[in-house]
Structures are given as C-alpha cells and as structure tokens.
Scaffold this motif. Structure first.
Motif, PDB file in Angstrom:
ATOM      1  N   MET A   1      42.881  62.658  36.730  1.00  0.00           N
ATOM      2  CA  MET A   1      42.950  61.376  35.830  1.00  0.00           C
ATOM      3  C   MET A   1      41.512  61.387  35.430  1.00  0.00           C
ATOM      4  N   GLN A   2      41.517  60.685  34.049  1.00  0.00           N
ATOM      5  CA  GLN A   2      40.454  60.321  33.415  1.00  0.00           C
ATOM      6  C   GLN A   2      40.060  58.975  33.654  1.00  0.00           C
ATOM      7  N   PRO A   3      38.577  58.550  33.890  1.00  0.00           N
ATOM      8  CA  PRO A   3      38.272  57.286  34.256  1.00  0.00           C
ATOM      9  C   PRO A   3      38.696  56.289  32.995  1.00  0.00           C
ATOM     10  N   SER A   4      38.820  55.008  33.485  1.00  0.00           N
ATOM     11  CA  SER A   4      39.104  54.099  32.457  1.00  0.00           C
ATOM     12  C   SER A   4      38.116  53.194  32.122  1.00  0.00           C
ATOM     13  N   ILE A   5      37.917  52.545  31.016  1.00  0.00           N
ATOM     14  CA  ILE A   5      36.974  51.777  30.566  1.00  0.00           C
ATOM     15  C   ILE A   5      36.582  50.730  31.610  1.00  0.00           C
ATOM     16  N   ARG A   6      37.608  50.123  32.289  1.00  0.00           N
ATOM     17  CA  ARG A   6      37.500  49.064  33.182  1.00  0.00           C
ATOM     18  C   ARG A   6      36.819  49.820  34.326  1.00  0.00           C
ATOM     19  N   GLN A   7      37.275  50.982  34.864  1.00  0.00           N
ATOM     20  CA  GLN A   7      36.601  51.465  36.044  1.00  0.00           C
ATOM     21  C   GLN A   7      35.010  51.938  35.807  1.00  0.00           C
ATOM     22  N   LEU A   8      34.770  52.071  34.504  1.00  0.00           N
ATOM     23  CA  LEU A   8      33.182  52.282  34.369  1.00  0.00           C
ATOM     24  C   LEU A   8      32.595  50.927  34.261  1.00  0.00           C
ATOM     25  N   LYS A   9      33.222  50.025  33.635  1.00  0.00           N
ATOM     26  CA  LYS A   9      32.322  48.813  33.507  1.00  0.00           C
ATOM     27  C   LYS A   9      32.345  48.139  35.114  1.00  0.00           C
ATOM     28  N   ALA A  10      33.297  48.290  36.121  1.00  0.00           N
ATOM     29  CA  ALA A  10      33.039  47.971  37.231  1.00  0.00           C
ATOM     30  C   ALA A  10      32.051  48.745  37.878  1.00  0.00           C
ATOM     31  N   PHE A  11      31.984  49.998  37.703  1.00  0.00           N
ATOM     32  CA  PHE A  11      30.682  50.917  38.295  1.00  0.00           C
ATOM     33  C   PHE A  11      29.284  50.237  38.070  1.00  0.00           C
ATOM     34  N   VAL A  12      29.104  50.040  36.821  1.00  0.00           N
ATOM     35  CA  VAL A  12      27.987  49.547  36.080  1.00  0.00           C
ATOM     36  C   VAL A  12      27.620  48.276  36.541  1.00  0.00           C
ATOM     37  N   ALA A  13      28.634  47.490  36.643  1.00  0.00           N
ATOM     38  CA  ALA A  13      28.316  45.933  37.340  1.00  0.00           C
ATOM     39  C   ALA A  13      27.902  46.026  38.818  1.00  0.00           C
ATOM     40  N   VAL A  14      28.492  46.903  39.565  1.00  0.00           N
ATOM     41  CA  VAL A  14      28.196  47.121  40.934  1.00  0.00           C
ATOM     42  C   VAL A  14      26.611  47.625  41.030  1.00  0.00           C
ATOM     43  N   ALA A  15      26.486  48.681  40.240  1.00  0.00           N
ATOM     44  CA  ALA A  15      25.113  49.339  40.380  1.00  0.00           C
ATOM     45  C   ALA A  15      23.974  48.273  39.979  1.00  0.00           C
ATOM     46  N   GLU A  16      24.243  47.674  38.727  1.00  0.00           N
ATOM     47  CA  GLU A  16      23.360  46.623  38.608  1.00  0.00           C
ATOM     48  C   GLU A  16      23.102  45.552  39.355  1.00  0.00           C
ATOM     49  N   LEU A  27      32.539  39.889  36.656  1.00  0.00           N
ATOM     50  CA  LEU A  27      33.558  40.703  35.649  1.00  0.00           C
ATOM     51  C   LEU A  27      35.143  39.760  35.914  1.00  0.00           C
ATOM     52  N   HIS A  28      35.044  38.547  36.787  1.00  0.00           N
ATOM     53  CA  HIS A  28      36.092  37.900  36.864  1.00  0.00           C
ATOM     54  C   HIS A  28      37.317  38.821  37.471  1.00  0.00           C
ATOM     55  N   LEU A  29      36.991  39.475  38.596  1.00  0.00           N
ATOM     56  CA  LEU A  29      37.719  40.466  39.200  1.00  0.00           C
ATOM     57  C   LEU A  29      37.797  39.975  40.648  1.00  0.00           C
ATOM     58  N   SER A  30      38.962  40.214  41.153  1.00  0.00           N
ATOM     59  CA  SER A  30      39.107  40.001  42.847  1.00  0.00           C
ATOM     60  C   SER A  30      38.110  41.152  43.495  1.00  0.00           C
ATOM     61  N   GLN A  31      37.668  40.979  44.640  1.00  0.00           N
ATOM     62  CA  GLN A  31      36.968  42.040  45.252  1.00  0.00           C
ATOM     63  C   GLN A  31      37.673  43.247  45.675  1.00  0.00           C
ATOM     64  N   PRO A  32      39.119  42.840  45.973  1.00  0.00           N
ATOM     65  CA  PRO A  32      39.852  44.296  46.079  1.00  0.00           C
ATOM     66  C   PRO A  32      40.206  44.818  45.095  1.00  0.00           C
ATOM     67  N   ALA A  33      40.524  44.168  43.694  1.00  0.00           N
ATOM     68  CA  ALA A  33      40.722  44.857  42.798  1.00  0.00           C
ATOM     69  C   ALA A  33      39.346  45.608  42.104  1.00  0.00           C
ATOM     70  N   LEU A  34      38.331  44.985  42.410  1.00  0.00           N
ATOM     71  CA  LEU A  34      37.006  45.887  42.194  1.00  0.00           C
ATOM     72  C   LEU A  34      36.694  47.005  42.947  1.00  0.00           C
ATOM     73  N   SER A  35      37.088  46.920  44.130  1.00  0.00           N
ATOM     74  CA  SER A  35      36.828  48.125  45.250  1.00  0.00           C
ATOM     75  C   SER A  35      37.881  49.177  44.843  1.00  0.00           C
ATOM     76  N   ILE A  36      39.091  48.781  44.347  1.00  0.00           N
ATOM     77  CA  ILE A  36      40.337  49.822  43.916  1.00  0.00           C
ATOM     78  C   ILE A  36      39.555  50.609  42.781  1.00  0.00           C
ATOM     79  N   ALA A  37      38.955  49.639  41.724  1.00  0.00           N
ATOM     80  CA  ALA A  37      38.484  50.504  40.685  1.00  0.00           C
ATOM     81  C   ALA A  37      37.352  51.567  40.916  1.00  0.00           C
ATOM     82  N   ILE A  38      36.460  51.104  41.751  1.00  0.00           N
ATOM     83  CA  ILE A  38      35.477  52.176  42.217  1.00  0.00           C
ATOM     84  C   ILE A  38      35.862  53.261  42.909  1.00  0.00           C
ATOM     85  N   ARG A  39      37.034  52.892  43.932  1.00  0.00           N
ATOM     86  CA  ARG A  39      37.607  54.097  44.724  1.00  0.00           C
ATOM     87  C   ARG A  39      38.205  55.107  43.674  1.00  0.00           C
TER      88      ARG A  39
END
Length: 303
Positions: A1-16, A27-39
């Motif tokens: 499955m190809q990464p989504s733009i939402r997942q890329l933004k989540a990755f960059v935000a956590v890294a920064e 990102l106005h996301l819940s922590q569980p939603a953010l964790s799912i995006a990174i996973r």
C-alpha cells in the motif's frame, strides 16, 4: 500500500517535534490516530522510522534518510494543489484563440481588454488565420476557441452563431456607384475589382455569389489582406466587395460603402469549440466575455 499524504505529514511532525503529544496537537489529531498513521507508514516502507524508548523518540538511520524525501513530497503535494486551485480560480493559465483577421482586428481587441481587466494573470495567444486554419487549430486542440464562419462537415468541432454579417460595396470617394442607396453585385463587378485571395473565406463566399449569378469579375489585383484591399480602393485602383465588419477594421479615409444586394448574402460568424472536450476554467471565462461583447457586435446597417 502506498503511503498517504496524511501519513507523511504525521511522520514529519513527529520527527520535527520529537513528541507524539506535541505532533498530535499541531496536526489536530488524537494520539491514537497519529500512532496508527505512523504504524501504517512504517508498514508501507517496510521498516521502523523511529526508535521509541523511555528517553524519547529518535529517528532511525532510515528515518533520517526518509525525512527530506517526505518533506519534498509534501511540498510537491501542496504546490500541486495550489497550482490547480489557481487554474480553477483563473489566477493563472493560458488561453489560445484562432480567429479570422476580420474578427481578430475588429472584435477581439475589446474582448481581450475586458478579459485582461478581470483575469490579468492569464496568458493569451491569438492566431489570426484563414477559416480552414481556424477549424484545424480547434479540431487539433491547438486552440481553445475559434472565431470564424460556420465550418462545413466538421464533426469534431461545434459552432455557435454570434452575428450575421453581410457584404458591402467599398468604393473611393466620388465613385458613380455611391450615388445609389444600394449596389447590385452585377453593378459592382462592372468595374475593376480589388479581390482577396482565393484561399480566404470571404473570397470563397464571393465566388459562390458570382457562380449563382453566372458572372465573372474583372480582377484588377488580388491581395491577401483586407487592409491592403481598402488602401488600394482608396487610391482609386478599383472597387471591392467586403464583409461589413471588415470595413470597420480598415481606415475609412478615402472610402465609402453601400449595401450589396440582389442577392443580399448573409455571412454567419461565430464561435468554434472542440465538440468532445471540456474547456478549461480560463477558456470558459473567455467564452463568457465573448458572449457579452457579441451583443454589441453589429454589422454596418443596410440602409
């Protein structure tokens, strides 16, 4: 499955921000939603992008390699959305027109001035060419809109009538034909004629009239441009049959006109567009301006 733009933004935000908590707030996301995006992103790329430890979160070597790539992908995405938004909002773009010289000089200047006032950032190209070339440019989608006579048997293009023009006899000041309120075709061709090229739609329409009358004209000179024909008439070299709209585009100094009758020949001019393709937002806006100005497009009135 190809990464989504939402997942890329989540990755960059956590890294920064180095924190899932702060990244989720930004990102106005819940922590569980953010964790799912990174996973899911890590599943897509095939490995871990972050080391998670009691000391915090750090990028893995693969994560450090991927971070500038992710930033570039996000930037390209945002830029692409901005570009398409500007196109739809007519803040950028390009419109290519093809028009008979009669309409290019006598009708389009006011249209384009109005259009530029409304959409100053849209580039405009105009080809002033013969009728068959207008048809070809629109049919091949090298022009968005054409302005010409009605095409014959061209299924790939659509014609929308704008105005019915008619022919007038153009004569130098003091010519005997100007003593009349109207001039018959047979009376005009009794004099030497300044004729347009046989390739032009105007000349082809005139030849059809002469064929109907079983008559020939005495061609003193054949020219390619209507302006040249007008100047030669003004110099006393002959007379001419011209569409009335074209008479408006040439210098009237030394010239007068009378309606050509018996027969009175209507010449329908209009818009040509591709029959099977949608117009861009910029071209659609151009058509709106054209139709508005067409209401004021009046040929010289027959007296």
């Amino acid at each position: 499955m190809q990464p989504s733009i939402r997942q890329l933004k989540a990755f960059v935000a956590v890294a920064e921000y180095g924190s899932f908590i702060e990244a989720s707030e930004r990102l106005h996301l819940s922590q569980p939603a953010l964790s799912i995006a990174i996973r899911k992103l890590e599943e897509s790329v095939g490995g871990m992008l972050f080391n998670r430890s009691p000391r915090g979160i750090q990028l893995t070597p693969e994560g450090r390699y991927f971070l500038p790539i992710a930033r570039r992908l996000i930037s390209d995405w945002d830029e692409a959305l901005g570009d398409i938004g500007e196109l739809f909002n007519k803040e950028r773009g390009k419109v290519t027109l093809a028009a008979l010289p009669t309409l290019a000089a006598g009708f389009l200047p006011a249209v384009l001035a109005d259009y530029r006032r409304q959409y100053p950032n849209i580039a405009i190209n105009v080809h002033d060419v013969l009728a068959n070339q207008v048809d070809e440019l629109v049919r091949d989608q090298r022009a968005d809109i054409g302005f010409s006579v009605k095409p014959s048997g061209a299924e790939a293009i659509h014609f929308e009538s704008l105005v019915d023009d008619h022919f007038v006899a153009v004569c130098p000041h003091g010519h005997p034909l100007l003593n009349q309120d109207e001039v018959k075709w047979e009376e005009l061709i009794a004099y030497p004629v300044i004729a347009l090229s046989r390739l032009s739609s105007t000349r082809q329409a005139i030849d059809e009239v002469l064929q109907h009358l079983d008559a020939e004209m005495d061609v003193m000179c054949e020219v390619s441009q209507i302006g040249t024909a007008g100047r030669m008439v003004a110099a006393g070299q002959g007379v001419a049959a011209l569409p009335s709209l074209s008479f408006k585009q040439i210098s009237s100094e030394g010239l007068e006109w009378r309606p050509l009758t018996h027969p009175t020949v209507p010449r329908t001019l209009g818009i040509i567009t591709p029959a099977r393709s949608l117009q861009s937002a910029a071209a659609t806006a151009m058509l709106e301006v054209v139709r508005k100005h067409a209401l004021t497009l009046n040929p010289l009135e027959i007296q």
